[in-house]
Design a protein around this motif. Structure first.
Motif, PDB file in Angstrom:
ATOM      1  N   PRO A 125       4.828  12.489   5.270  1.00  0.00           N
ATOM      2  CA  PRO A 125       3.779  12.588   4.247  1.00  0.00           C
ATOM      3  C   PRO A 125       4.288  12.554   2.812  1.00  0.00           C
ATOM      4  CG  PRO A 125       4.145  14.721   5.288  1.00  0.00           C
ATOM      5  CD  PRO A 125       4.917  13.711   6.088  1.00  0.00           C
ATOM      6  N   GLU A 126       5.592  12.727   2.598  1.00  0.00           N
ATOM      7  CA  GLU A 126       6.126  12.721   1.231  1.00  0.00           C
ATOM      8  C   GLU A 126       6.618  11.332   0.812  1.00  0.00           C
ATOM      9  OE1 GLU A 126       5.840  15.357  -0.748  1.00  0.00           O
ATOM     10  OE2 GLU A 126       4.824  16.289   0.968  1.00  0.00           O
ATOM     11  N   ILE A 127       6.451  10.351   1.677  1.00  0.00           N
ATOM     12  CA  ILE A 127       6.905   8.984   1.364  1.00  0.00           C
ATOM     13  C   ILE A 127       5.713   8.129   0.938  1.00  0.00           C
ATOM     14  CG2 ILE A 127       7.827   6.844   2.368  1.00  0.00           C
ATOM     15  CD1 ILE A 127       9.710   8.501   4.025  1.00  0.00           C
ATOM     16  N   GLN A 128       5.911   7.341  -0.106  1.00  0.00           N
ATOM     17  CA  GLN A 128       4.919   6.357  -0.530  1.00  0.00           C
ATOM     18  C   GLN A 128       5.448   4.965  -0.181  1.00  0.00           C
ATOM     19  OE1 GLN A 128       6.148   8.350  -3.623  1.00  0.00           O
ATOM     20  NE2 GLN A 128       5.164   9.951  -2.429  1.00  0.00           N
ATOM     21  N   LEU A 129       4.611   4.154   0.453  1.00  0.00           N
ATOM     22  CA  LEU A 129       5.024   2.834   0.919  1.00  0.00           C
ATOM     23  C   LEU A 129       4.302   1.758   0.111  1.00  0.00           C
ATOM     24  CD1 LEU A 129       6.976   2.004   3.179  1.00  0.00           C
ATOM     25  CD2 LEU A 129       4.994   1.702   4.672  1.00  0.00           C
ATOM     26  N   LYS A 130       5.074   0.865  -0.496  1.00  0.00           N
ATOM     27  CA  LYS A 130       4.527  -0.280  -1.218  1.00  0.00           C
ATOM     28  C   LYS A 130       4.905  -1.544  -0.442  1.00  0.00           C
ATOM     29  CE  LYS A 130       5.135   2.022  -5.683  1.00  0.00           C
ATOM     30  NZ  LYS A 130       5.838   1.970  -6.998  1.00  0.00           N
ATOM     31  N   VAL A 131       3.913  -2.207   0.103  1.00  0.00           N
ATOM     32  CA  VAL A 131       4.158  -3.366   0.962  1.00  0.00           C
ATOM     33  C   VAL A 131       3.721  -4.634   0.254  1.00  0.00           C
ATOM     34  CG1 VAL A 131       3.685  -4.426   3.198  1.00  0.00           C
ATOM     35  CG2 VAL A 131       3.828  -1.934   3.006  1.00  0.00           C
ATOM     36  N   ARG A 132       4.599  -5.620   0.239  1.00  0.00           N
ATOM     37  CA  ARG A 132       4.315  -6.894  -0.431  1.00  0.00           C
ATOM     38  C   ARG A 132       4.426  -8.038   0.568  1.00  0.00           C
ATOM     39  NH1 ARG A 132       8.112  -7.031  -5.653  1.00  0.00           N
ATOM     40  NH2 ARG A 132       6.935  -8.957  -5.975  1.00  0.00           N
ATOM     41  N   ALA A 133       3.397  -8.857   0.634  1.00  0.00           N
ATOM     42  CA  ALA A 133       3.421 -10.040   1.493  1.00  0.00           C
ATOM     43  C   ALA A 133       4.073 -11.180   0.720  1.00  0.00           C
ATOM     44  CB  ALA A 133       2.009 -10.421   1.912  1.00  0.00           C
ATOM     45  N   ILE A 134       5.250 -11.608   1.177  1.00  0.00           N
ATOM     46  CA  ILE A 134       5.989 -12.680   0.516  1.00  0.00           C
ATOM     47  C   ILE A 134       6.470 -13.662   1.575  1.00  0.00           C
ATOM     48  CG2 ILE A 134       7.907 -13.291  -0.999  1.00  0.00           C
ATOM     49  CD1 ILE A 134       7.920 -10.468  -2.060  1.00  0.00           C
ATOM     50  N   ASP A 135       6.000 -14.893   1.504  1.00  0.00           N
ATOM     51  CA  ASP A 135       6.459 -15.935   2.412  1.00  0.00           C
ATOM     52  C   ASP A 135       7.572 -16.735   1.750  1.00  0.00           C
ATOM     53  OD1 ASP A 135       4.689 -15.725   4.780  1.00  0.00           O
ATOM     54  OD2 ASP A 135       3.114 -16.072   3.311  1.00  0.00           O
ATOM     55  N   GLY A 136       8.384 -17.378   2.565  1.00  0.00           N
ATOM     56  CA  GLY A 136       9.488 -18.160   2.034  1.00  0.00           C
ATOM     57  C   GLY A 136      10.678 -17.288   1.684  1.00  0.00           C
TER      58      GLY A 136
END
Length: 307
Positions: A125-136
Motif C-alpha cells: 500500500p505504500e507504493i505508487q505505480l506509474k504505468v506507461r504504454a510504449i510500443d517500439g
C-alpha cells in the motif's frame, strides 16, 4: 550555497555537540576514540573558524557560553537533518514505499500485466505505480523509467534482463472469413487476402516466414491497419481479414473458437518476436519498492504466460 569552509566545519560541529552532551572533553573523547587533548584542539579550531568562544573553561567545570548555546542549537538541527537523510536512505532500501515507473507495450499491458496491478498495489500500500504504454524501442534510462517489459530478441545489453518467457507472433482470422475466402496454405497466398497489420513503420506490412530451411518474405495489404491490438482483434472477429498478434493476445480467442490460426506451421519474425524481457538498470543499491515489484512479476507472470 555550501562552500569548502562550511563542509570542513561539519565534523567539528558534530564533535562539539558531543562535548556539550557529555559535559566534558574526557567523556566525549572516549566516545569518539580520540584523546582529550586532540578533541580540545578540534574545539579550539572550531572557535577560531566561527570567531566565537564556545566554552568557559575552568579546572572544575565546562560551561557553554551564550554564543556557544546558539551554535549548539543550530548544530543539533544539522545533525537531526543528517539523521533524517540516513533514515530515508535506510527505509528506501528496507521498506517498499515510493513511486515506480513501469513501461510496456500496449498489448502486453492489456493482455498480461493488467490483472497483476491491483493485487500488487493491495499487497504494497505504500507504493505508487506509474504505468506507461510504449510500443517500439525506447531508452529506459533517459525517459525516467525504472523497469520495462520488452518483446524482443535483442534486449538492451546495457541493462539487466530477466526473461519471463518466449513470445511468438500468430496469424488468425474469423471462421466466417475463412469460409468465404479460404485458408491460406502458403505464405505467398496472403497477397490475395485482406490483412490487418500495425501500420507503425513502412515495414509493418512486410511479414517474414520461416519453416525448417525455408524463408519467405511477403508484402501484405488490406483495408484496415491499426497499432492497437484489441481493436485489431475486434476487426478480425468481424471478418475484416487476417490479423497478426502476439500469442498472449490471441490465445483466449483461439481457445473459444472466435478466431482460427492461419499458417500455424510457420514461424513469423519481427522486431516484437523473441523473449518477454524484464529490463532495468544495474545497481548495488536497489530500492525496496523496485526489488519487490521485480520479485512479484518474475514470480507471478510466467505461470500466466504458460497457461
Amino acid at each position: 550555497m555550501f562552500n569548502h569552509k562550511l563542509i570542513s566545519l561539519l565534523p567539528d560541529l558534530a564533535s562539539y555537540i558531543l562535548v556539550v552532551n557529555e559535559g566534558s572533553f574526557t567523556a566525549a573523547a572516549k566516545k569518539l576514540g580520540v584523546t582529550p587533548s586532540a578533541l580540545s584542539k578540534t574545539i579550539t579550531r572550531l572557535e577560531s573558524a566561527l570567531s566565537v568562544k564556545l566554552f568557559e573553561r575552568t579546572t572544575r567545570k565546562l560551561v557553554i557560553t551564550q554564543a556557544g548555546r546558539k551554535v549548539y542549537d543550530q548544530s543539533v538541527l544539522m545533525i537531526n537533518a543528517a539523521q533524517q537523510a540516513v533514515d530515508v536512505s535506510h527505509s528506501d532500501h528496507t521498506e517498499p514505499s515510493g513511486s515506480i515507473t513501469v513501461a510496456a507495450p500496449e498489448a502486453f499491458l492489456n493482455s498480461v500485466l493488467q490483472p497483476f496491478i491491483a493485487p500488487f498495489l493491495q499487497q504494497y500500500p505504500e507504493i505508487q505505480l506509474k504505468v506507461r504504454a510504449i510500443d517500439g524501442d525506447f531508452d529506459l534510462l533517459n525517459m525516467g523509467i525504472d523497469v520495462a517489459f520488452k518483446l524482443t530478441d535483442k534486449p538492451d545489453e546495457n541493462l539487466v534482463m530477466k526473461e519471463l518467457g518466449p513470445t511468438n507472433l500468430v496469424l488468425c482470422a474469423s471462421p466466417d472469413y475463412i469460409n468465404d475466402n479460404g485458408l491460406p496454405a502458403f505464405p505467398e497466398e496472403l497477397q490475395r487476402h485482406d490483412c490487418l497489420y500495425l501500420a507503425e513503420t513502412d515495414r509493418d506490412n512486410v511479414w517474414d516466414f520461416f519453416k525448417d530451411d525455408e524463408f519467405h518474405t511477403v508484402k501484405v495489404s488490406g483495408r484496415y491497419a491499426i497499432n492497437h491490438s484489441q481493436m485489431r482483434l475486434h476487426g478480425v472477429k468481424q471478418g475484416l481479414g487476417i490479423g497478426i498478434f502476439h500469442d498472449f493476445v490471441i490465445k483466449e480467442a483461439i481457445n473459444e473458437g472466435s478466431v482460427v490460426a492461419v499458417l500455424s506451421d510457420w514461424t513469423i519474425k519481427s522486431n516484437y518476436h523473441g523473449a518477454i524481457a524484464l529490463q532495468y538498470a544495474q545497481t548495488k543499491y536497489m530500492p525496496a519498492r523496485l526489488r519487490v515489484f521485480i520479485d512479484y512479476v518474475t514470480r507471478e507472470l510466467p505461470a500466466k504466460l504458460s497457461n
